[in-house]
Write an enzyme that holds these catalytic residues in place. Structure first.
Site, PDB file in Angstrom:
ATOM      1  N   SER A 240       0.854  -1.185   0.000  1.00  0.00           N
ATOM      2  CA  SER A 240       0.000   0.000   0.000  1.00  0.00           C
ATOM      3  C   SER A 240       0.889   1.235   0.000  1.00  0.00           C
ATOM      4  CB  SER A 240      -0.882   0.016   1.247  1.00  0.00           C
ATOM      5  OG  SER A 240      -0.089   0.366   2.364  1.00  0.00           O
ATOM      6  N   LYS A 241       0.253   2.373  -0.123  1.00  0.00           N
ATOM      7  CA  LYS A 241       1.022   3.626  -0.144  1.00  0.00           C
ATOM      8  C   LYS A 241       1.830   3.805   1.139  1.00  0.00           C
ATOM      9  CE  LYS A 241      -1.316   6.438  -3.534  1.00  0.00           C
ATOM     10  NZ  LYS A 241      -2.288   5.529  -4.127  1.00  0.00           N
ATOM     11  N   ARG A 242       1.394   3.114   2.209  1.00  0.00           N
ATOM     12  CA  ARG A 242       2.091   3.258   3.494  1.00  0.00           C
ATOM     13  C   ARG A 242       3.431   2.514   3.528  1.00  0.00           C
ATOM     14  NH1 ARG A 242      -3.134   3.621   5.739  1.00  0.00           N
ATOM     15  NH2 ARG A 242      -3.385   1.578   4.929  1.00  0.00           N
ATOM     16  N   ASN A 243       3.504   1.382   2.809  1.00  0.00           N
ATOM     17  CA  ASN A 243       4.759   0.611   2.921  1.00  0.00           C
ATOM     18  C   ASN A 243       5.571   0.538   1.625  1.00  0.00           C
ATOM     19  OD1 ASN A 243       3.215  -1.194   1.501  1.00  0.00           O
ATOM     20  ND2 ASN A 243       2.973  -2.666   3.153  1.00  0.00           N
ATOM     21  N   ALA A 244       5.113   1.144   0.572  1.00  0.00           N
ATOM     22  CA  ALA A 244       5.903   1.130  -0.668  1.00  0.00           C
ATOM     23  C   ALA A 244       5.326   2.114  -1.666  1.00  0.00           C
ATOM     24  CB  ALA A 244       5.883  -0.268  -1.285  1.00  0.00           C
TER      25      ALA A 244
END
Ligand code: GLU
Length: 469
Positions: A240-244
Site C-alpha cells: 500500500s502507499k504506506r509501505n511502498a
C-alpha cells in the site's frame, strides 16, 4: 503462432498499480515465450470510477515497461450489446430466468435465510415461474446456478478449489435497467477474445467460480486459471502507499530501467532456481505457471536496486542514453544538448558501472551536464577555504602542453603534487570541485579526458578566479 492467448484486464480507476504491472508481465511472458498472443482489455464498465487519465496511465505504463500487446486495446464498456445478447441467449435456453423481486423482497428473503441458518445460496422464487405469471414490472435476469454437485476450479497455482454448487447464488446477469454485470462481461469477453489462460491476482479467485457458471451454461471451454498471490510490502502487509510506492510511474521517476523492473517483477512471486538477474529472452523461455509461489511475495527495494545496478552496467551506451533521455522527459527536465550527448556517450563507459538508478547515473555525470559557471554542492562550498587552491596556479599552465591522454595527465599531476609536497588525494577534491562542483565524481582523469583540454582548463581557471581568497 501457438494457440496460447493471455490478457491483462485492468480497471482504469487511478494510477497503474505495480501489482497490475506484475500481472501484465506474467501474462506477457507466458504468451511471448510460447509464441502466443497477449491482449489488453480495459475494464471500464464502472462509469463513476473509470477515467481517461487512468486509461492513459495504463497505456503509458505498459509502453514504458515494454509490455507490447497484440492488436488494439479492447474497451469492455463498448461490448455491452454483446453481453446483453449472451444474457438473452441464456434466458432463451432456460439457463437464466427473469426475476421480479423488489429490493425489499430480496432483503426479506436473505434475512429469513439467515434466521433459519440456511446454508444455501440465494435462489429466487421466480426461478421456475411460468411466463404466464409474469407481472408487468421491472425485472433482472439471473443465472440458474446448478443446485447439486460441485464446481471445481482447476488452478495452476492454487490447486483444485472445490465449491458446492448449493453455495453459488443465482447471480444477476442483467440489471433491471438492462445493463450487464461485471461478472458476465468478463466471462463473455474472455471467451470472445479467445483467452486460453487467465493469470491474475488471487483476489479474483472467488470470481472464477461464478464465471465458470457462465462458461458451463454456454458450453464454453473453461480457460486455464492461475491465480497469483498478491504482493506484500517489506513489513509483510499488503502493498500500500504506506509501505511502498504502489504506482508504476513512481518507479519510472525513481529512475529504475524498464528492463530491471521486468526482471525484478518477474522474480516477485516466480522463480527459476536461484537466478536473480536475467534477460527478457531468458525469462520468456523459463517462465511457467508451476514455479509461481503459493504465498505472497515481499517487495524488496534492496533487491530491486541490485538488479537495477546490473542492468544499467550491462546495457550498451547508446541504448542507455536513449533510456536516460526518456527518464529526463518523465522528470520534466530539459533534453540533453548534442554536446552533452556526445560526452555522455564517452563517459557512460566509466559511470554506468556502480549506479542503482538513472538519477544516480545523472548525478555521476554532473560534470558533463553542468555548464560554466559550475555551481558547487553545499558541502563543497563549506570546505572550499580548507583546500590547497595554489595547486591550480602551477597545474593549469602545464595542462596547455601535456598530451591529452590518461597516463600523461597522471604523470603531470604526480609531478605537480611532488612539487608542492602534497598527495594526490589532497589535491583531488579541488579538481573534483572545479570540474564537477561535487565530491562524488568519476575519476579526475576520466573527467578530464571527456571534457577535453579547453573545457578542463576553462573550468580550472574560472574556479581559481572565483574562490582564491
Ligand atoms: N479488472 C480487474 C482488476 O483490475 C481484473 C479482472 C480480471 O483479470 O479478470 O483487478
Amino acid at each position: 503462432m501457438s494457440n496460447v492467448v493471455t490478457r491483462i484486464a485492468p480497471s482504469p480507476t487511478g494510477d497503474m498499480h505495480i501489482g497490475t504491472a506484475r500481472t501484465a508481465l506474467f501474462n506477457w511472458l507466458y504468451a511471448r515465450g510460447r509464441n502466443g498472443k497477449f491482449l489488453l482489455r480495459i475494464e471500464d464498465t464502472d462509469k463513476n470510477r473509470s477515467t481517461d487519465a487512468a486509461q492513459d496511465a495504463i497505456l503509458d505504463g505498459m509502453k514504458w515497461l515494454g509490455l507490447d500487446f497484440d492488436g488494439e486495446p479492447i474497451s469492455q464498456s463498448k461490448r455491452a450489446p454483446r453481453h446483453v445478447e449472451i444474457a438473452n441467449k441464456l434466458l432463451e435456453t432456460g439457463k437464466a430466468y427473469k426475476c421480479f423481486l423488489t429490493e425489499t423482497e430480496i432483503n426479506d428473503l436473505r434475512n429469513l435465510a439467515i434466521n433459519n441458518k440456511s446454508p444455501s445460496a440465494f435462489r429466487s422464487p421466480w426461478r421456475n415461474a411460468l411466463p404466464s405469471t409474469f407481472p408487468k414490472k421491472p425485472f433482472v435476469i439471473r443465472i440458474k446456478a446448478p443446485e447439486n454437485g460441485f464446481t471445481v476450479i482447476k488452478d495452476e497455482v492454487q490447486g483444485d478449489i472445490v465449491i458446492k454448487n448449493s453455495q453459488l447464488d443465482d447471480m444477476i446477469l442483467l440489471r433491471s435497467d438492462g445493463s450487464p454485470v461485471y461478472m458476465l462481461a468478463v466471462a463473455v469477453d474472455d471467451h470472445d477474445m479467445g483467452v486460453t489462460h487467465i493469470i491474475r491476482g488471487d483476489d479474483h479467485l472467488n470470481n472464477a467460480a461464478r464465471q465458470n457458471l457462465i462458461y458451463s451454461a454456454l458450453n464454453w471451454a473453461i480457460p486455464v486459471y492461475a491465480h497469483i498471490p498478491l504482493i506484500h510490502g517489506e513489513d509483510g502487509k499488503k502493498l500500500s502507499k504506506r509501505n511502498a510506492a504502489t504506482s508504476v510511474i513512481e518507479y519510472k521517476k525513481m529512475g529504475y530501467p524498464a528492463a530491471a523492473m521486468r526482471n525484478y517483477l518477474a522474480r516477485l512471486g516466480w522463480s527459476h532456481g536461484d537466478d536473480e538477474f536475467f534477460t527478457d529472452e531468458q525469462a520468456k523461455t523459463w517462465f511457467n505457471l508451476q514455479s509461481i509461489g503459493k504465498s505472497p511475495s515481499r517487495f524488496d527495494f534492496k533487491k530491486l536496486s541490485n538488479i537495477s545496478k546490473l542492468h544499467i552496467a550491462n546495457t550498451d551506451n547508446a541504448a542507455l542514453l536513449h533510456e536516460l533521455t526518456g527518464y529526463l522527459k518523465a522528470m520534466g527536465q530539459p533534453a540533453f544538448s548534442q554536446a552533452q550527448l556526445n560526452s555522455l556517450l564517452k563517459s557512460l563507459d566509466f559511470t554506468k558501472n556502480a549506479v542503482k538508478s538513472f538519477s544516480e547515473l545523472i548525478e555521476k555525470n554532473r560534470f558533463i551536464l553542468q555548464e560554466r559557471p559550475i555551481s558547487l554542492e553545499p558541502d563543497i562550498e563549506e570546505r572550499i577555504k580548507d583546500l590547497p587552491l595554489n595547486v591550480l596556479k602551477i597545474l593549469t599552465p602545464q595542462l596547455q602542453n601535456v598530451r591529452w591522454e590518461r597516463n600523461y595527465l597522471e604523470e603531470l599531476l604526480n609531478l605537480v603534487c611532488e612539487q608542492i609536497e602534497l598527495k594526490f588525494r589532497d589535491v583531488a577534491p579541488i579538481l573534483r570541485a572545479a570540474l564537477a562542483g561535487s565530491s562524488k565524481t568519476p575519476s579526475v582523469f576520466d573527467m578530464m579526458i571527456v571534457l577535453g583540454r579547453v573545457e578542463t582548463i576553462g573550468r580550472l581557471i574560472e574556479f581559481e578566479d572565483t574562490y582564491k581568497n
